[in-house]
Design a protein around this motif. Structure first.
Motif, PDB file in Angstrom:
ATOM      1  N   UNK A   1       0.841  -1.205   0.000  1.00 61.62           N
ATOM      2  CA  UNK A   1       0.000   0.000   0.000  1.00 61.62           C
ATOM      3  C   UNK A   1       0.873   1.251   0.000  1.00 61.62           C
TER       4      UNK A   1
ATOM      5  N   UNK B   1       3.778   1.591  -1.280  1.00 62.72           N
ATOM      6  CA  UNK B   1       4.285   1.805  -2.642  1.00 62.72           C
ATOM      7  C   UNK B   1       3.206   2.442  -3.512  1.00 62.72           C
ATOM      8  N   UNK B   2       1.974   1.874  -3.428  1.00 61.90           N
ATOM      9  CA  UNK B   2       0.885   2.368  -4.276  1.00 61.90           C
ATOM     10  C   UNK B   2       0.608   3.835  -4.017  1.00 61.90           C
ATOM     11  N   UNK B   3       0.591   4.225  -2.708  1.00 61.37           N
ATOM     12  CA  UNK B   3       0.252   5.625  -2.414  1.00 61.37           C
ATOM     13  C   UNK B   3       1.355   6.565  -2.853  1.00 61.37           C
TER      14      UNK B   3
END
Lengths: 380, 257
Positions: free
Chosen positions: A249, A251-253
């Protein structure tokens, strides 16, 4: 007064048609024998005009959760029948525990149903799960292809160090087990071959069996299965743990695509290193085969090696190495996909690792058959 | 009132997991520079709302607008580019455990800036010093305490000087002193970075210490009950649930007058 150290007893007295007095006596502990609420049901139902239940517990001795579960059970049953329960006669602690139990009403819809499924719906459910797994697999391949496209256009975010660390993990660090397995498979193959060919006086053809068998099939398959067990499981556990810790998460944000960042370098490393590892496995296998054949057959080392050389063509070797590269991608895909799909518990990480190995091996065997068919058609 | 759109606008948002609706009809705005609290009892969907705001979960309906630009419903939106302006502090910190603290802070910098490695190193040291962790550059997340991990994660969240900082339960698992220091740090960073801060929490002390705007989510009616300054809500909210929550269940003793 009744003795307070005797076994638990319950006695129901109708005070009048609307009122019932429940007398509890004796020791109400979890580990002792206790009456159950079900035993009282006939007596409750025998009085149609009943409105209220009261307790009398003067004769009660030691009690614990055993008493409270009985009281709560009785009160549930009473409520279902629309009766009021007067808790006044209960021991103080037990009364408060019962009050606490009923203080928060059950949240509507929170209880998970445990309805039993018929076999037809179970078959349907597992069919749907199966098709979804296939769809997910295809979608993952698609995502990795897009990611590869971004890499070619120089738009993928990944760390070169990750790539090199994986290269080291899947090659140099795996050489020990590859040597052992490769050598022994060569030994076994040549042993079986020698025993059979010897019967026809064709012992020298053991070289053909070992050579072709190892270079075309067994070398790549051995390397692939070792990678599935060693590296595929490690990918799944690594990425799965990152998932559990919200690291994916994170990384995604940051706008970093986890496929680019985590899967791409691993898939590339395996794709590039698998042929090299396989070449090494081939060498070890041929070495094992040669040692055994020369030892048990009546042929010289030079003759055996010459026969070996003549039996293998460059095409055989290259076909095997290409196969190995395909296995590498499949193992990396299986490991990374199971990791990314992993749930958020310790158990899920374990399941992801198991499933990565199983998926990897299945993919290797299936693709091996397909490739062999294609090779045969093309005459390679 | 200026005509500029609010920094964050949540419009008719519905959150659901499959058929199970967690929250519906959420409508509120967050102004630039606000410290905005998302609060409510356990299980009311605070974290789900946060996930929608930071792009990890798609809403079942409705939209979120940042600076007036649609985040979910406009197909033209480059969500990854918008995400770069956010900093997120996860509940557990979510530091990358295979990287040192400095490498954790360095990753967003290396990804999105043209800085050279020595410059990145300098920025990392600065960010870690800002959160009181200078000297810990070479430590791994598993080697430091929970409070330090949170601060290190904060250093990573502010690596790219974000416009909006999101915090998921920043004080969870921290002792009162450490959690107070983290609150002070949040305010300090808000003022110095000029960022908008969104915090998911149910710690009353933090809510009143840092929040100047908030939304209250109710798990029973599955929608928001109130939005506004938490102190005003505590004293003057028309809704009993909201007052009761903010007064730690003591609202019954205070009359509505």
């Amino acid at each position: 007064m009744a003795p307070t150290h005797s076994a638990a007893e319950v006695e129901i007295n109708a005070v009048d048609p609307a009122n019932l007095l429940v007398r509890l006596r004796g020791i109400w502990l979890l580990e002792t024998e206790r009456p159950s609420v079900a035993d009282l049901l006939p007596q409750l139902d025998a009085q149609p005009g009943l409105e209220r239940i009261a307790y009398e517990t003067a004769g009660i001795g030691a009690w614990d959760t055993g008493l409270v579960t009985f009281l709560v059970g009785l009160e549930r049953v009473a409520r279902e029948r629309g009766l009021t329960v007067d808790r006044k006669g209960l021991p103080d602690g037990a009364r408060r525990l019962v009050e606490l139990t009923f203080a928060v009403p059950e949240r509507a819809g929170a209880r998970r149903g445990e309805q039993r499924q018929g076999w037809l719906s179970r078959v349907g459910t597992s069919w749907l799960a199966g098709t979804r797994a296939v769809q997910d697999g295809i979608a993952f391949v698609g995502e990795l292809s897009l990611s590869f496209g971004r890499l070619l256009r120089g738009k993928a975010t990944y760390q070169r160090s990750d790539f090199f660390v994986t290269v080291q993990e899947v090659s140099v660090e795996a050489l020990g087990i590859v040597s052992l397995v490769g050598f022994l498979v060569g030994v076994i193959l040549s042993f079986i071959g020698a025993m059979q060919f010897e019967k026809f006086g064709a012992g020298i053809y053991t070289a053909n069996l070992v050579g072709l068998g190892i270079v075309r099939e067994l070398g790549p398959i051995m390397a692939g299965i070792i990678m599935a067990g060693r590296t595929g499981a490690s990918f799944a556990a690594y990425i799965g743990t990152m998932k559990v810790n919200e690291e994916i998460d994170a990384l995604r944000t940051l706008g970093i695509n986890p496929i680019d960042y985590l899967v791409l370098p691993r898939a590339l490393a395996l794709m590039l290193m698998m042929p090299l590892v396989t070449l090494y496995a081939n060498l070890m296998g041929l070495l094992g085969g040669t040692v055994v054949s020369v030892a048990i057959l009546d042929v010289s080392t030079v003759l055996f090696l010459e026969q070996l050389r003549a039996s293998i063509s460059v095409g055989d070797v290259l076909g095997g190495l290409f196969m190995a590269s395909v296995f590498g991608v499949l193992v990396a895909l299986a490991g990374c996909q199971r990791g990314i799909e992993c749930g958020t518990s310790a158990q899920a990480v374990g399941e992801a690792a198991t499933s990565a190995v199983v998926t990897g091996i299945v993919a290797i065997v299936v693709s091996c058959s397909l490739l062999n068919f294609i090779y045969t058609v093309l005459g390679i | 009132m200026s005509d500029a759109p609010a920094h964050i606008t949540v419009r008719n948002l519905t959150l659901a997991y499959g058929e199970f609706v967690v929250q519906r009809d959420l409508d509120f705005t967050v102004d630039r520079g606000d410290v905005f609290i998302i609060m409510g009892g356990s299980g009311c969907g605070k974290s789900s709302l946060l996930k929608v705001l930071i792009g990890l979960k798609e809403p079942a309906a409705g939209d979120v607008l940042f600076n007036g630009q649609s985040f979910w419903q406009d197909p033209e939106t480059d969500r990854e580019a918008m995400l770069r302006k956010f900093g997120v502090l996860f509940q557990s910190g979510a530091l990358w455990s295979s990287k040192t603290l400095a490498e954790n802070v360095a990753l967003p910098l290396a990804t999105y800036t043209e800085l050279t490695p020595p410059e990145i190193e300098e920025v990392c040291s600065l960010k870690l010093a800002l959160v009181g962790l200078s000297g810990f550059e070479k430590y791994y997340p598993s080697e430091i305490s929970g409070g330090m991990r949170k601060r290190a994660a904060l250093a990573r969240a502010i690596a790219l000087d974000p416009e909006i900082l999101f915090f998921d339960e920043p004080s969870a698992g921290l002792d009162p002193i450490t959690s107070k220091r983290l609150d002070d740090l949040i305010l300090e960073l808000r003022d110095s970075l000029g960022a908008t801060v969104v915090i998911v929490t149910h710690e009353l002390a933090s809510i009143f210490a840092v929040g100047n705007n908030s939304v209250f989510l109710d798990p029973v009616t599955k929608t928001m009950l109130a939005t506004g300054n938490p102190q005003e809500l505590r004293d003057r909210s028309a809704d009993f649930e909201v007052r009761n929550f903010l007064q730690r269940g003591a609202a019954a003793t205070i009359s509505d007058g």
